[in-house]
Design a protein around this motif. Structure first.
Motif, PDB file in Angstrom:
ATOM      1  N   LEU A 112    -127.272 -69.728  72.077  1.00 37.75           N
ATOM      2  CA  LEU A 112    -126.838 -68.648  70.935  1.00 37.75           C
ATOM      3  C   LEU A 112    -125.439 -68.478  71.348  1.00 37.75           C
ATOM      4  CD1 LEU A 112    -129.752 -66.334  71.020  1.00 37.75           C
ATOM      5  CD2 LEU A 112    -129.202 -67.970  69.093  1.00 37.75           C
ATOM      6  N   ALA A 113    -124.970 -68.103  72.646  1.00 38.28           N
ATOM      7  CA  ALA A 113    -123.638 -67.759  73.010  1.00 38.28           C
ATOM      8  C   ALA A 113    -122.559 -68.735  72.791  1.00 38.28           C
ATOM      9  CB  ALA A 113    -123.522 -67.204  74.419  1.00 38.28           C
ATOM     10  N   VAL A 165    -113.811 -65.258  73.332  1.00 39.81           N
ATOM     11  CA  VAL A 165    -114.715 -64.815  71.744  1.00 39.81           C
ATOM     12  C   VAL A 165    -113.859 -65.648  71.023  1.00 39.81           C
ATOM     13  CG1 VAL A 165    -113.535 -62.680  71.540  1.00 39.81           C
ATOM     14  CG2 VAL A 165    -115.570 -63.056  70.589  1.00 39.81           C
ATOM     15  N   ILE A 188    -128.810 -53.018  72.221  1.00 40.44           N
ATOM     16  CA  ILE A 188    -128.985 -53.747  73.552  1.00 40.44           C
ATOM     17  C   ILE A 188    -127.931 -54.531  74.285  1.00 40.44           C
ATOM     18  CG2 ILE A 188    -130.523 -55.799  74.257  1.00 40.44           C
ATOM     19  CD1 ILE A 188    -132.592 -55.018  72.081  1.00 40.44           C
TER      20      ILE A 188
HETATM   21  C1  COA Z   1    -122.775 -60.561  70.241  1.00 38.39           C
HETATM   22  C2  COA Z   1    -124.516 -59.781  70.446  1.00 38.39           C
HETATM   23  C3  COA Z   1    -125.049 -60.122  71.769  1.00 38.39           C
HETATM   24  C4  COA Z   1    -124.428 -58.236  70.239  1.00 38.39           C
HETATM   25  O1  COA Z   1    -125.770 -57.960  70.583  1.00 38.39           O
HETATM   26  P1  COA Z   1    -126.258 -56.633  69.794  1.00 38.39           P
HETATM   27  O2  COA Z   1    -127.619 -56.182  70.716  1.00 38.39           O
HETATM   28  O3  COA Z   1    -126.492 -56.796  68.542  1.00 38.39           O
HETATM   29  O4  COA Z   1    -125.178 -55.420  70.250  1.00 38.39           O
HETATM   30  P2  COA Z   1    -125.229 -54.026  69.971  1.00 38.39           P
HETATM   31  O5  COA Z   1    -126.267 -53.635  69.187  1.00 38.39           O
HETATM   32  O6  COA Z   1    -124.928 -53.315  71.080  1.00 38.39           O
HETATM   33  O7  COA Z   1    -123.768 -53.685  69.214  1.00 38.39           O
HETATM   34  C5  COA Z   1    -123.904 -54.626  67.917  1.00 38.39           C
HETATM   35  C6  COA Z   1    -122.340 -54.963  67.636  1.00 38.39           C
HETATM   36  O8  COA Z   1    -121.861 -56.140  67.832  1.00 38.39           O
HETATM   37  C7  COA Z   1    -120.976 -56.410  66.791  1.00 38.39           C
HETATM   38  N1  COA Z   1    -121.749 -57.667  66.359  1.00 38.39           N
HETATM   39  C8  COA Z   1    -122.015 -58.858  66.543  1.00 38.39           C
HETATM   40  N2  COA Z   1    -122.660 -59.491  65.607  1.00 38.39           N
HETATM   41  C9  COA Z   1    -122.529 -58.871  64.678  1.00 38.39           C
HETATM   42  C10 COA Z   1    -122.771 -59.361  63.203  1.00 38.39           C
HETATM   43  N3  COA Z   1    -123.155 -60.600  62.964  1.00 38.39           N
HETATM   44  N4  COA Z   1    -122.596 -58.462  62.081  1.00 38.39           N
HETATM   45  C11 COA Z   1    -121.865 -57.342  62.456  1.00 38.39           C
HETATM   46  N5  COA Z   1    -121.476 -56.955  63.702  1.00 38.39           N
HETATM   47  C12 COA Z   1    -122.074 -57.693  64.962  1.00 38.39           C
HETATM   48  C13 COA Z   1    -120.749 -55.323  66.159  1.00 38.39           C
HETATM   49  O9  COA Z   1    -119.653 -54.362  66.646  1.00 38.39           O
HETATM   50  C14 COA Z   1    -122.013 -54.713  66.345  1.00 38.39           C
HETATM   51  O10 COA Z   1    -121.688 -52.983  66.314  1.00 38.39           O
HETATM   52  P3  COA Z   1    -121.277 -52.317  65.054  1.00 38.39           P
HETATM   53  O11 COA Z   1    -122.068 -52.556  63.804  1.00 38.39           O
HETATM   54  O12 COA Z   1    -121.318 -50.889  65.025  1.00 38.39           O
HETATM   55  O13 COA Z   1    -119.859 -52.708  64.860  1.00 38.39           O
HETATM   56  C15 COA Z   1    -125.203 -60.404  69.403  1.00 38.39           C
HETATM   57  O14 COA Z   1    -124.921 -60.384  68.084  1.00 38.39           O
HETATM   58  C16 COA Z   1    -125.405 -61.884  69.615  1.00 38.39           C
HETATM   59  O15 COA Z   1    -126.452 -62.317  70.537  1.00 38.39           O
HETATM   60  N6  COA Z   1    -124.990 -62.775  68.965  1.00 38.39           N
HETATM   61  C17 COA Z   1    -124.853 -64.266  68.872  1.00 38.39           C
HETATM   62  C18 COA Z   1    -124.305 -64.820  70.385  1.00 38.39           C
HETATM   63  C19 COA Z   1    -123.202 -64.348  70.686  1.00 38.39           C
HETATM   64  O16 COA Z   1    -122.139 -64.425  69.838  1.00 38.39           O
HETATM   65  N7  COA Z   1    -122.765 -63.946  71.727  1.00 38.39           N
HETATM   66  C20 COA Z   1    -121.293 -63.634  72.217  1.00 38.39           C
HETATM   67  C21 COA Z   1    -120.611 -64.972  72.386  1.00 38.39           C
HETATM   68  S1  COA Z   1    -118.952 -64.361  72.914  1.00 38.39           S
END
Ligand code: COA
Length: 164
Positions: free
Chosen positions: A20-21, A118, A95
């Motif tokens: 996923l990452a 990123v 999370i």
């Molecule tokens: C990035 C990730 C780990 C965040 O996990 P999460 O549990 O959703 O994180 P949180 O709930 O603490 O915070 C959510 C924040 O993530 C950001 N975000 C990540 N993906 C998002 C999306 N698709 N849409 C909107 N915001 C997103 C936003 O800043 C959001 O907060 P906001 O709505 O207040 O701006 C998750 O979205 C994920 O697994 N994404 C796919 C894998 C990935 O991209 N990993 C990072 C590689 S650099």
């Protein structure tokens, strides 16, 4: 939600999180044995797993030393890089932020800086800037941005209390 150190039986889950990452949400996932997935996997003891109350894993964060590293510290040592993901359906509940903070606290015992790469289009960038990461330069590929966060060493009183 609970946070704990990864165990050997989490290895398949960590591979899923690495898949996923290493891509954007609207792109196909790489295969489990793709080189970019294998290159992201954590060293033993470097990962934290978030679980629900029944112990089901919801997400993970870890650091790893990437070759070549995104950044080097003042002494020339590679700066460890954060990798994280949360399973679909459990996102945007805090999370990810909890994982970043737990990992930063853990990494501070070993390192003074944490970095990450990123994609400029990844909305995760907002989460990272909210949790203290700042732009540190160009990242990997055409659209990668390097972010870094200084880590606070545990204070003497913290260290004392952790030993009871
Ligand atoms: C990035 C990730 C780990 C965040 O996990 P999460 O549990 O959703 O994180 P949180 O709930 O603490 O915070 C959510 C924040 O993530 C950001 N975000 C990540 N993906 C998002 C999306 N698709 N849409 C909107 N915001 C997103 C936003 O800043 C959001 O907060 P906001 O709505 O207040 O701006 C998750 O979205 C994920 O697994 N994404 C796919 C894998 C990935 O991209 N990993 C990072 C590689 S650099």
């Amino acid at each position: 939600m609970e946070l704990r150190h990864a165990k050997p039986q989490d290895s398949a889950f960590l591979v899923e999180m690495a898949r996923l990452a290493c891509t954007l949400e609207d792109r196909p996932l790489p295969s489990r044995d793709a080189s970019e997935v294998l290159a992201l996997l954590p060293a033993p003891d470097a990962a934290i797993v978030a679980t629900d109350d029944d112990g089901r894993p919801l997400g993970a964060a870890w650091w790893h030393i990437h070759e070549p590293p995104l950044l080097r510290d003042a002494t020339g040592e590679p700066v460890p890089e954060l990798v994280m993901a949360v399973v679909e359906g459990e996102r945007r509940k805090g999370i990810g932020a909890a994982l970043v903070d737990a990992l930063a606290e853990e990494a501070a015992k070993h390192f003074s800086v944490l970095a990450l790469n990123v994609h400029i289009r990844n909305p995760a960038a907002r989460l990272y800037t909210r949790t203290g990461f700042r732009v540190a330069g160009a990242g990997r590929g055409w659209f990668g941005v390097a972010l870094s966060r200084a880590l606070e060493r545990p204070s003497i009183s913290d260290a004392t209390s952790s030993h009871g």
